[in-house]
Write a protein that holds these residues in place. Structure first.
Motif, PDB file in Angstrom:
ATOM      1  N   CYS A  82     -24.880  21.679 -34.911  1.00 32.44           N
ATOM      2  CA  CYS A  82     -25.487  23.018 -35.106  1.00 32.44           C
ATOM      3  C   CYS A  82     -26.212  23.462 -33.845  1.00 32.44           C
ATOM      4  O   CYS A  82     -26.515  24.642 -33.686  1.00 32.44           O
ATOM      5  CB  CYS A  82     -26.535  22.999 -36.219  1.00 32.44           C
ATOM      6  N   ASN A  83     -26.528  22.525 -32.974  1.00 30.42           N
ATOM      7  CA  ASN A  83     -27.430  22.787 -31.843  1.00 30.42           C
ATOM      8  C   ASN A  83     -26.849  23.829 -30.880  1.00 30.42           C
ATOM      9  O   ASN A  83     -25.751  23.658 -30.346  1.00 30.42           O
ATOM     10  CB  ASN A  83     -27.693  21.471 -31.105  1.00 30.42           C
ATOM     11  N   GLY A 126     -24.524  16.847 -37.931  1.00 24.99           N
ATOM     12  CA  GLY A 126     -25.663  17.768 -38.032  1.00 24.99           C
ATOM     13  C   GLY A 126     -26.104  18.357 -36.699  1.00 24.99           C
ATOM     14  O   GLY A 126     -26.428  19.548 -36.605  1.00 24.99           O
ATOM     15  N   CYS A 158     -21.317  21.436 -40.472  1.00 27.25           N
ATOM     16  CA  CYS A 158     -21.796  20.439 -39.512  1.00 27.25           C
ATOM     17  C   CYS A 158     -22.714  19.450 -40.226  1.00 27.25           C
ATOM     18  O   CYS A 158     -22.490  18.240 -40.186  1.00 27.25           O
ATOM     19  CB  CYS A 158     -22.567  21.107 -38.374  1.00 27.25           C
ATOM     20  N   THR A 159     -23.760  19.975 -40.885  1.00 28.43           N
ATOM     21  CA  THR A 159     -24.650  19.079 -41.636  1.00 28.43           C
ATOM     22  C   THR A 159     -23.874  18.556 -42.852  1.00 28.43           C
ATOM     23  O   THR A 159     -22.815  19.097 -43.211  1.00 28.43           O
ATOM     24  CB  THR A 159     -25.921  19.825 -42.088  1.00 28.43           C
ATOM     25  N   ASP A 160     -24.411  17.516 -43.493  1.00 29.98           N
ATOM     26  CA  ASP A 160     -23.651  16.836 -44.535  1.00 29.98           C
ATOM     27  C   ASP A 160     -23.215  17.808 -45.644  1.00 29.98           C
ATOM     28  O   ASP A 160     -24.014  18.585 -46.162  1.00 29.98           O
ATOM     29  CB  ASP A 160     -24.494  15.689 -45.122  1.00 29.98           C
ATOM     30  N   GLY A 181     -27.691  12.407 -37.568  1.00 30.49           N
ATOM     31  CA  GLY A 181     -28.955  11.685 -37.648  1.00 30.49           C
ATOM     32  C   GLY A 181     -28.754  10.178 -37.573  1.00 30.49           C
ATOM     33  O   GLY A 181     -29.628   9.438 -37.133  1.00 30.49           O
ATOM     34  N   GLY A 182     -27.585   9.712 -38.009  1.00 28.48           N
ATOM     35  CA  GLY A 182     -27.331   8.270 -38.041  1.00 28.48           C
ATOM     36  C   GLY A 182     -26.288   7.824 -37.034  1.00 28.48           C
ATOM     37  O   GLY A 182     -26.154   6.635 -36.786  1.00 28.48           O
ATOM     38  N   HIS A 212     -17.219   8.933 -44.100  1.00 29.23           N
ATOM     39  CA  HIS A 212     -18.082  10.064 -43.743  1.00 29.23           C
ATOM     40  C   HIS A 212     -17.951  10.454 -42.264  1.00 29.23           C
ATOM     41  O   HIS A 212     -17.934  11.642 -41.916  1.00 29.23           O
ATOM     42  CB  HIS A 212     -19.534   9.655 -44.056  1.00 29.23           C
ATOM     43  N   GLY A 267     -36.664  17.385 -37.224  1.00 26.41           N
ATOM     44  CA  GLY A 267     -37.075  17.970 -35.954  1.00 26.41           C
ATOM     45  C   GLY A 267     -35.973  18.683 -35.196  1.00 26.41           C
ATOM     46  O   GLY A 267     -36.252  19.552 -34.365  1.00 26.41           O
ATOM     47  N   GLY A 268     -34.703  18.321 -35.453  1.00 26.74           N
ATOM     48  CA  GLY A 268     -33.600  18.890 -34.675  1.00 26.74           C
ATOM     49  C   GLY A 268     -33.612  20.413 -34.655  1.00 26.74           C
ATOM     50  O   GLY A 268     -33.671  21.017 -33.581  1.00 26.74           O
ATOM     51  N   TYR A 287     -33.947  13.442 -31.744  1.00 22.48           N
ATOM     52  CA  TYR A 287     -34.538  14.757 -31.984  1.00 22.48           C
ATOM     53  C   TYR A 287     -35.684  14.654 -32.987  1.00 22.48           C
ATOM     54  O   TYR A 287     -36.758  15.213 -32.785  1.00 22.48           O
ATOM     55  CB  TYR A 287     -33.477  15.726 -32.530  1.00 22.48           C
ATOM     56  N   ASP A 288     -35.425  13.943 -34.095  1.00 25.39           N
ATOM     57  CA  ASP A 288     -36.432  13.869 -35.159  1.00 25.39           C
ATOM     58  C   ASP A 288     -37.678  13.120 -34.680  1.00 25.39           C
ATOM     59  O   ASP A 288     -38.811  13.503 -35.006  1.00 25.39           O
ATOM     60  CB  ASP A 288     -35.836  13.222 -36.418  1.00 25.39           C
ATOM     61  N   GLY A 322     -29.518  12.641 -33.270  1.00 25.06           N
ATOM     62  CA  GLY A 322     -30.331  13.350 -34.266  1.00 25.06           C
ATOM     63  C   GLY A 322     -31.640  12.615 -34.526  1.00 25.06           C
ATOM     64  O   GLY A 322     -32.704  13.231 -34.709  1.00 25.06           O
ATOM     65  N   GLU A 323     -31.549  11.286 -34.511  1.00 23.89           N
ATOM     66  CA  GLU A 323     -32.736  10.445 -34.693  1.00 23.89           C
ATOM     67  C   GLU A 323     -33.711  10.693 -33.533  1.00 23.89           C
ATOM     68  O   GLU A 323     -34.932  10.807 -33.734  1.00 23.89           O
ATOM     69  CB  GLU A 323     -32.245   8.990 -34.689  1.00 23.89           C
ATOM     70  N   HIS A 340     -16.693  13.920 -40.489  1.00 23.99           N
ATOM     71  CA  HIS A 340     -17.401  14.705 -39.456  1.00 23.99           C
ATOM     72  C   HIS A 340     -16.485  14.909 -38.240  1.00 23.99           C
ATOM     73  O   HIS A 340     -16.431  16.001 -37.675  1.00 23.99           O
ATOM     74  CB  HIS A 340     -18.653  13.957 -38.972  1.00 23.99           C
TER      75      HIS A 340
HETATM   76  O1  KG4 Z   1     -24.924  15.020 -40.231  1.00 24.88           O
HETATM   77  P1  KG4 Z   1     -26.301  15.158 -40.804  1.00 24.88           P
HETATM   78  O2  KG4 Z   1     -26.558  16.280 -41.767  1.00 24.88           O
HETATM   79  O3  KG4 Z   1     -26.745  13.839 -41.526  1.00 24.88           O
HETATM   80  C1  KG4 Z   1     -26.384  12.583 -41.069  1.00 24.88           C
HETATM   81  O4  KG4 Z   1     -25.250  12.129 -41.425  1.00 24.88           O
HETATM   82  O5  KG4 Z   1     -27.205  12.022 -40.305  1.00 24.88           O
HETATM   83  O6  KG4 Z   1     -27.322  15.251 -39.546  1.00 24.88           O
HETATM   84  C2  KG4 Z   1     -28.711  15.384 -39.701  1.00 24.88           C
HETATM   85  C3  KG4 Z   1     -29.329  15.408 -38.310  1.00 24.88           C
HETATM   86  C4  KG4 Z   1     -30.855  15.368 -38.306  1.00 24.88           C
HETATM   87  O7  KG4 Z   1     -31.279  14.377 -37.385  1.00 24.88           O
HETATM   88  C5  KG4 Z   1     -31.256  16.777 -37.823  1.00 24.88           C
HETATM   89  O8  KG4 Z   1     -32.476  16.817 -37.102  1.00 24.88           O
HETATM   90  C6  KG4 Z   1     -30.085  17.103 -36.916  1.00 24.88           C
HETATM   91  O9  KG4 Z   1     -28.955  16.606 -37.606  1.00 24.88           O
HETATM   92  N1  KG4 Z   1     -29.930  18.553 -36.668  1.00 24.88           N
HETATM   93  C7  KG4 Z   1     -30.080  19.112 -35.442  1.00 24.88           C
HETATM   94  C8  KG4 Z   1     -29.906  20.503 -35.616  1.00 24.88           C
HETATM   95  N2  KG4 Z   1     -29.647  20.742 -36.940  1.00 24.88           N
HETATM   96  C9  KG4 Z   1     -29.656  19.528 -37.572  1.00 24.88           C
HETATM   97  N3  KG4 Z   1     -30.358  18.557 -34.239  1.00 24.88           N
HETATM   98  C10 KG4 Z   1     -30.451  19.383 -33.175  1.00 24.88           C
HETATM   99  N4  KG4 Z   1     -30.296  20.735 -33.273  1.00 24.88           N
HETATM  100  C11 KG4 Z   1     -30.026  21.329 -34.457  1.00 24.88           C
HETATM  101  N5  KG4 Z   1     -29.881  22.658 -34.528  1.00 24.88           N
END
Ligand code: KG4
Ligand code: ZN
Length: 346
Positions: A286-287, A283, A313-315, A139-140, A114, A181-182, A168-169, A165-166, A118
């Protein structure tokens, strides 16, 4: 180039996903079922709930991905699946589905990491010049890679505590905002940047570790926000004393601290590896603040920067199919007794 048509499945965490991609580039379908609503009230992913939801959704999602692509199973070149790293109960769902389909249709099975997916996800939409430096922020995970080509990646550094990401959340939870929260903090930080000069701006630390370090640390920043809101002791105030403008200022400064750290680490990695391009994935890619910060850095370094579309970007499974294309061409197929692993390779 040999033509490939790959169905990829993904269920590492809280997204069930399936995609059909031709030749590692042409996305014929990319379906994602998010579980955000199921986990929102817990402010984090509950593994048992996530695995059950994957089981309920995966068959319909595979059928949908094939139907949207106008493909039947027998027409595929291979079945790919993300088998690591992730929540083990979640991974087992798509690994079992992929093994069954590969056996029934007599197709090669391909195992995808995974994080490698990414790290190389920009290659789905762009012809990336390698070697590249890739920043994976999710997030991880939070890590930097030297990507010699999509199949040869080497970790340069990673977080020693929280993933970005953690952070941010958790900061969003401290501020009483929603989950995840991101995107909420990003929206707030973007809308209120720059802060009015009259507003009291908090200052949060930028933890860069030692001068050469390519590792990351975000727990100090997360704790700084917690103490800024509540004070070192729980009796010293709290969210109630903050106005919406105070919360917006925290979002702006938190995001600025994150972007400063991430861009400085990419700068260091580029100085060390002398890459031909910069990549971003995961994820948090995306920021908007991070995308702008890295674009600025890339201009200064005169390097091309490849940013995946937020959808990739997200999964998602399209990025796994893109990587599986390279694995298939290199003959790297997996046995039908493939297992899922919570740990990653990189
Ligand atoms: O890659 P992903 O979809 O799942 C994992 O493999 O973790 O990432 C999810 C993470 C979450 O913590 C979410 O809050 C963060 O990505 N995220 C962001 C944004 N969009 C998603 N963090 C900051 N800004 C964003 N726009
Ligand atoms: Zn991910």
């Amino acid at each position: 180039m040999t033509s490939t048509l790959i169905l990829a499945l993904e269920s590492t965490c809280d997204e069930t996903a399936a995609a059909v991609v031709a030749d590692g580039k042409q996305v014929l379908s990319n379906v994602v079922a998010s579980q955000i609503d199921l986990h929102a009230k817990f402010r984090g992913v509950v593994p048992e709930i996530a695995s059950r939801a994957h089981v309920q959704k995966i068959n319909a999602l595979i059928a949908e991905a094939l139907a949207q692509a106008g493909i039947e199973g027998h027409g595929l070149s291979a079945i790919a699946v993300t088998n690591r790293p992730g929540l083990i109960g979640c991974l087992i769902v798509s690994v079992t589905a992929a093994k069954s389909l590969a056996w029934v249709w007599g197709k090669p099975l391909i195992a995808v990491d995974h994080i490698q997916a990414h790290a190389t996800s920009a290659g789905l939409e762009h012809d990336v010049p390698y070697p590249a430096v890739s920043l994976v922020v999710s997030g991880g995970h939070t890590a930097l890679y030297h990507v010699r080509d999509p199949l040869h990646i080497e970790r340069l550094g990673a977080t020693i505590d929280d993933a970005v990401g953690e952070a941010y959340d958790k900061v969003a939870a401290t501020l009483g905002l929603g989950y995840p929260g991101g995107p909420i903090l990003d929206q707030m930080a973007t809308a209120h940047h720059p802060l009015p000069l009259t507003h009291r701006v908090p200052h949060f630390p930028r933890s860069l570790l030692s001068p050469e370090s390519l590792d990351f640390s975000f727990s100090g920043l997360k704790t700084a926000v917690l103490y800024h809101v509540h004070g070192p002791s729980k009796f010293e105030g709290g969210l109630e004393k903050l106005t919406p403008a105070d919360i917006a200022a925290i979002a702006v400064e938190f995001q600025a601290a994150v972007v400063d750290v991430l861009t400085e680490k990419v700068r260091r990695a580029a100085e060390r590896c002398r890459p031909r391009s910069l990549l971003l994935g995961g994820g948090v890619a995306c920021n908007r603040g991070l995308r702008a910060g890295l674009s600025h850095l890339a201009q200064k370094l005169q390097l091309p920067l490849f940013l995946p579309n937020p959808t990739y970007c997200t999964d998602n499974a399209a990025m796994s199919a893109a990587l599986a294309h390279h694995l298939l061409l290199a003959g790297k197929t997996a046995p039908l007794d493939l297992e899922a692993y919570a740990s990653g390779t990189f």
